[in-house]
Design an enzyme around this catalytic site. Structure first.
Site: not given
Ligand code: DCP
Ligand code: CA
Ligand code: CA
Length: 414
Positions: A56, A156-157
């Site tokens: 991720d 992203d995963e």
């Molecule tokens: N995303 C979004 N709205 C949300 C959750 C996520 O638009 N409520 C989008 C933005 C994130 C992407 O999806 O960058 C991936 O979500 P993740 O839950 O994996 O969160 P992040 O990658 O941003 O952070 P982390 O470092 O916790 O994985």
């Molecule tokens: Ca992420």
């Molecule tokens: Ca994710």
């Protein structure tokens, strides 16, 4: 104490569940049903050896922004979905870890995020989805090149089956996770967190444990203890509604669930959820990696003899790998276009090189000839010494069904 778990089985094209008790002799049980094919030709013995990575990317959209604007790296940055109704109406999509220190998080109203970062130098940006998808494609390609079964589950995963490359060894898996993380950082300057486990469920939870830039390895032996120490809400798919229902049944922890039987939970939660939860609370998850579209591949990796030191030996190993891959292709009636050779060195450094053929092929000669060509190139260009190669793999991808007798003969017999 014993537990009943439900095993989804496919036998002679029928799907059914076997209910078995963990008080049974596990080894005997595995032997007994080893011949029964479980979802997509995976035998239970194979499942018992799996090593799955869940990868991720950290603060994904915000990190994509940092790649093109390095000046964002040390200050809070917040990526927002602006609704356009009024200035600052909309929600936070994600933010970097600097902004998280101030309590900013995804799905928060932009106004609230701004108030949390009042008087602090911070940057608010709109989303740029085409750009994030481009970075995602580049990142996934690096991971896919490791050459094992790969499933992207969101922008992203992804999950990758590392069983063959690691030879089912969790110590080796840790080294591979480090090398993969470093490889991604070197190539696209992005950090990710990796969870390594015996199944998708455990690796998914593990990848969230040491964020950002973390690696968490949960071996098969540690999996039950690991999940017992998680919260019910940590199980993917368990939302506040299910958690509340479980609370009303006096179930507050994963250990509480693992002490129940499916039959006790069935009425309140339904058969499917009860089965999933009881299995999950015992660290059991039979869901398979689903390779999609062009990412489907056929491959085999072998550990070479310690004393392998000349090209003749490599040649023999390559011939045997190609034979196995060829037979698999032939059984499936498929042709390939991309050929990847994977070399794993004594220090577990992973070197892979792919070649795309002009036309689809299912010819053994072409597979073998090109494999040897790539191996020679890799040894010459990467200064790899022959006695340094520990494992070698041949993987074909970009597969195409070639149905019809004529085409099959043409493809396979040339
Ligand atoms: N995303 C979004 N709205 C949300 C959750 C996520 O638009 N409520 C989008 C933005 C994130 C992407 O999806 O960058 C991936 O979500 P993740 O839950 O994996 O969160 P992040 O990658 O941003 O952070 P982390 O470092 O916790 O994985
Ligand atoms: Ca992420
Ligand atoms: Ca994710």
């Amino acid at each position: 104490m014993y537990q009943t778990v439900l095993l989804p089985l496919k036998y002679k094209n029928s799907h059914f569940h076997i209910c078995y008790s963990t008080s049974w002799n596990n080894f005997l049980f595995q032997e007994l049903i080893n011949e029964i094919v479980l979802n997509e030709n995976i035998s239970l013995n194979e499942i018992g050896k799996k090593i799955i990575f869940h990868i991720d990317f950290d603060y994904f959209y915000a990190q994509c922004e940092e790649i093109r604007k390095p000046e964002l790296r040390n200050i809070p940055s917040v990526v927002c979905v602006y609704s356009g109704r009024e200035e600052d109406s909309g929600v936070v999509s994600t933010c970097n870890y600097e902004a998280r220190k101030y309590g900013v998080k995804a799905a928060m109203p932009i106004r609230l995020a701004k108030s949390k970062l009042k008087d602090i130098e911070a940057i608010f940006l709109p989303t740029d989805m085409p750009y994030y998808h481009e970075i995602s494609r580049n990142a996934m390609r690096i991971i896919e090149n490791y050459g094992e079964l790969f499933e992207q589950v969101s922008v992203d995963e992804c999950y990758v089956d590392f069983t063959k490359i690691t030879n089912s060894d969790f110590d080796d898996a840790k080294i591979f996770a480090n090398s993969l993380q470093k490889n991604i950082k070197d190539q696209i300057n992005m950090t990710c967190s990796i969870g390594v486990g015996p199944n998708k469920l455990i690796s998914k939870i593990a990848s969230g444990i040491n964020k950002p830039n973390g690696i968490t390895v949960v071996s098969r032996q540690d999996a039950k203890n690991f999940i017992s120490n998680c919260k019910i809400e940590d199980i993917p798919g368990v939302g506040p509604k299910t958690a509340k229902k479980l609370k009303s049944l006096g179930i507050d922890s994963i250990s509480d669930i693992s002490n129940k039987s499916i039959f006790e939970l069935r009425d309140a939660l339904g058969y499917k959820t009860a089965t999933f939860l009881v299995n999950a609370s015992n660290a059991i998850d039979y869901s398979q990696i689903k390779a999609r579209g062009t990412s489907k591949q056929i491959g085999k990796i072998v550990t070479l003899k310690k004393d392998i030191a000349d090209f003749q030996q490599i040649n023999l190993a390559a011939a045997s790998l190609c034979t196995s891959v060829y037979e698999n292709l032939r059984n499936k009636g498929q042709a390939f276009r991309i050929l990847t050779i994977i070399l794993i060195l004594e220090n577990l450094q992973h070197v892979s090189f792919s070649k795309s053929l002009k036309l689809y092929s299912a010819s053994f000669d072409e597979l073998h000839k090109n494999s040897l060509f790539i191996i020679k190139e890799m040894i010459n260009n990467n200064s790899i010494s022959l006695d340094n190669i520990r494992r070698m793999g041949v993987v074909v991808s970009d597969l195409k069904d070639i149905s019809g007798q004529d085409s099959l003969v043409n493809y396979f017999e040339n």
